[in-house]
Design an enzyme around this catalytic site. Structure first.
Site, PDB file in Angstrom:
ATOM      1  N   SER A   1      -1.435  -1.009  13.613  1.00 21.51           N
ATOM      2  CA  SER A   1      -2.718  -1.533  13.158  1.00 21.51           C
ATOM      3  C   SER A   1      -2.888  -2.982  13.595  1.00 21.51           C
ATOM      4  O   SER A   1      -2.079  -3.851  13.238  1.00 21.51           O
ATOM      5  CB  SER A   1      -2.823  -1.446  11.630  1.00 21.51           C
ATOM      6  OG  SER A   1      -3.880  -2.249  11.153  1.00 21.51           O
TER       7      SER A   1
ATOM      8  N   GLU B   1      -5.244  -4.988  12.592  1.00 26.23           N
ATOM      9  CA  GLU B   1      -5.583  -5.753  11.395  1.00 26.23           C
ATOM     10  C   GLU B   1      -4.321  -6.145  10.631  1.00 26.23           C
ATOM     11  O   GLU B   1      -4.157  -7.290  10.196  1.00 26.23           O
ATOM     12  CB  GLU B   1      -6.509  -4.926  10.499  1.00 26.23           C
ATOM     13  CG  GLU B   1      -6.939  -5.607   9.219  1.00 26.23           C
ATOM     14  CD  GLU B   1      -8.034  -6.635   9.412  1.00 26.23           C
ATOM     15  OE1 GLU B   1      -8.114  -7.557   8.574  1.00 26.23           O
ATOM     16  OE2 GLU B   1      -8.795  -6.519  10.383  1.00 26.23           O
TER      17      GLU B   1
ATOM     18  N   GLY C   1       3.105  -2.479   7.552  1.00 23.43           N
ATOM     19  CA  GLY C   1       1.911  -2.838   6.797  1.00 23.43           C
ATOM     20  C   GLY C   1       1.520  -4.280   7.029  1.00 23.43           C
ATOM     21  O   GLY C   1       1.556  -4.791   8.155  1.00 23.43           O
TER      22      GLY C   1
ATOM     23  N   GLY D   1       3.132  -6.781   6.001  1.00 20.98           N
ATOM     24  CA  GLY D   1       4.314  -7.614   6.110  1.00 20.98           C
ATOM     25  C   GLY D   1       5.030  -7.971   4.834  1.00 20.98           C
ATOM     26  O   GLY D   1       6.036  -8.684   4.861  1.00 20.98           O
TER      27      GLY D   1
ATOM     28  N   TYR E   1       0.847  -1.197   0.000  1.00 17.26           N
ATOM     29  CA  TYR E   1       0.000   0.000   0.000  1.00 17.26           C
ATOM     30  C   TYR E   1       0.884   1.249   0.000  1.00 17.26           C
ATOM     31  O   TYR E   1       0.783   2.117   0.865  1.00 17.26           O
ATOM     32  CB  TYR E   1      -0.915  -0.030   1.218  1.00 17.26           C
ATOM     33  CG  TYR E   1      -2.113   0.901   1.159  1.00 17.26           C
ATOM     34  CD1 TYR E   1      -2.591   1.411  -0.046  1.00 17.26           C
ATOM     35  CD2 TYR E   1      -2.787   1.255   2.315  1.00 17.26           C
ATOM     36  CE1 TYR E   1      -3.685   2.246  -0.094  1.00 17.26           C
ATOM     37  CE2 TYR E   1      -3.887   2.097   2.287  1.00 17.26           C
ATOM     38  CZ  TYR E   1      -4.330   2.586   1.085  1.00 17.26           C
ATOM     39  OH  TYR E   1      -5.418   3.431   1.042  1.00 17.26           O
ATOM     40  N   SER E   2       1.768   1.307  -0.973  1.00 18.55           N
ATOM     41  CA  SER E   2       2.664   2.453  -1.143  1.00 18.55           C
ATOM     42  C   SER E   2       3.084   2.501  -2.601  1.00 18.55           C
ATOM     43  O   SER E   2       2.781   1.606  -3.385  1.00 18.55           O
ATOM     44  CB  SER E   2       3.889   2.334  -0.219  1.00 18.55           C
ATOM     45  OG  SER E   2       4.595   1.141  -0.478  1.00 18.55           O
TER      46      SER E   2
ATOM     47  N   CYS F   1      -6.091  11.778  -5.371  1.00 18.48           N
ATOM     48  CA  CYS F   1      -4.684  11.512  -5.097  1.00 18.48           C
ATOM     49  C   CYS F   1      -3.905  11.273  -6.392  1.00 18.48           C
ATOM     50  O   CYS F   1      -2.802  11.803  -6.568  1.00 18.48           O
ATOM     51  CB  CYS F   1      -4.545  10.315  -4.154  1.00 18.48           C
ATOM     52  SG  CYS F   1      -4.962  10.687  -2.443  1.00 18.48           S
TER      53      CYS F   1
END
Length: 412
Positions: free
Chosen positions: A207, A209, A185, A187, A143-144, A367
């Protein structure tokens, strides 16, 4: 307020064409008629008033509640017209610049992120239903910003290239090096560093989750002996490491805490160690976070200019041994995410609701367009205590990436 918004749009829209369908059914077209083009329908006079007075927040909100829609196109097409014109005419809306100034002035308060608040901020976005992210991210849940060396890579290829690029800058030249992954994140990077480079990795996140998923993945791959994941704030780390990496987390630190962040990196990095920080930044100088994003997506978040990052690095005693700017890579990453979200919209609506889907569509669209037109980019800063911690030229990076790419392809 129709008169006010009409005057604003006549002043703002100079590139492309925007057609507005007003609540009474009347229409008016603004602009030259060239691309980009979009049609905006406003269903209530309250939406008109809100757009006239506070567009930075109201644009996303009226789209979320359905009182504004994009006709004959998507919200991306509509915001493409708006942001393209704001790029050419930043003073086109009389209240936008004022609110940007106020946002920048108040950012130290908004970005005050002690440990407890940082935990709540992380939960707001990253503790959403885990299946949501599997429906628009790559298989590794990166997620980057991905890395597109040629520009035509698939999302999976570009995210794998991003991990190799980062690993090369970490100088993982022998197995057994200890690595701290700040903001790990789900992992994916930590698991790659352990699996492909023989590193012993500690990943930390705020997080719940992400922690659960990362630990599950480590167990599934049989990497528990080389990777451990903890629910831990970066300020609470007590060990030292050969390497430190942080990808997509620094945007959540807050300008007030930059000194504490880099002081922590300096203390936790061994004397001959190497660190790599990867984050969103802005090329047009310090500013403030869009208030809609601040409210709905990333509370406490901010993308800094390098002029705000380098002074605390210098004060920490670390030295910047390499700086790289990735320009359109995040725009391309977001394009992939936006299209995957659209392809899986029904499944995502089943997890949440229509309002949530509209919120995420707006987030991904603005974005992507911000990275295309509004001075945002990604920076990677390599850090060390010692001059000789990394080779003298950048050639080693390309060599390491090529070698790791070949090894990974053979393994597959």
């Amino acid at each position: 307020m129709q008169i006010v918004l009409d005057a604003i749009l006549r002043r703002l829209i100079a590139v492309g064409r925007l057609t507005v369908i007003w609540p009474d059914g009347s229409q008016k077209t603004y602009g030259t008629g060239d691309a980009p083009q979009a049609v905006m329908r406003l269903r209530t006079w309250q939406a008109v008033r809100r757009l006239a007075l506070n567009p930075s927040v109201a644009t996303g909100e009226v789209y979320m509640d359905g009182t504004m829609s994009a006709e004959d196109g998507s919200i991306y097409d509509l915001m493409d017209v708006v942001l393209t014109n704001l790029q050419h005419n930043p003073s086109g809306h009389p209240f936008v610049r004022l609110r940007e100034i106020l946002s920048a002035a108040g950012r130290r308060l908004v970005q005050y992120n002690p440990a407890a608040r940082s935990r709540r901020n992380a939960a707001h976005h990253y503790d959403l239903n885990g299946r949501l992210y599997s429906l628009f991210l790559d298989r590794d849940r990166q997620y980057s910003c991905a890395y597109f060396p040629q520009g035509n890579e698939t999302l999976e290829e570009a995210q794998a290239a991003k991990k190799r690029h980062i690993a090369a800058k970490l100088c993982l030249d022998r197995p057994g090096l200890t690595v701290l992954d700040i903001g790990c994140g789900w992992g994916g990077l930590a698991l790659s560093l352990a699996r492909d480079f023989g590193a012993c990795v500690t990943g930390i996140t705020l997080s719940e989750e992400q922690l659960t998923e990362a630990r599950t993945r480590a167990a599934a791959e049989g990497l528990q002996d080389r990777v451990r994941f903890e629910l831990l704030d970066y300020r609470a780390v007590s060990e030292t490491f050969d390497r430190i990496v942080s990808v997509g987390m620094f945007e959540h630190v807050g300008v007030v805490h930059y000194g504490a962040f880099f002081d922590t990196v300096a203390r936790r990095l061994k004397p001959d160690g190497v660190a790599l920080i990867h984050a969103i930044g802005r090329s047009d100088g310090p500013g403030g976070t869009n208030p809609w994003l601040q409210k709905y997506i990333f509370p406490g978040g901010y993308s800094p200019a390098l002029s705000e990052v380098l002074p605390p690095i210098e004060r920490s005693g670390l030295m910047a041994t390499d700086i790289e700017i990735l320009r359109l890579h995040y725009a391309e990453t977001l394009r992939h995410w936006r299209r995957r979200f659209a392809a899986n919209r029904d499944a995502i609506a089943a997890l949440y609701d229509e309002r949530f889907c509209r919120m995420f569509e707006f987030y991904l669209a603005i974005c992507e367009l911000t990275f295309r037109y509004r001075g945002h980019m990604v920076w990677q800063v390599q850090l060390a205590h010692r001059q000789a911690a990394v080779p003298m030229t950048r050639d080693y990076m390309a060599a390491a990436e090529a070698a790791s790419s070949g090894v990974r392809q053979m393994a597959e």
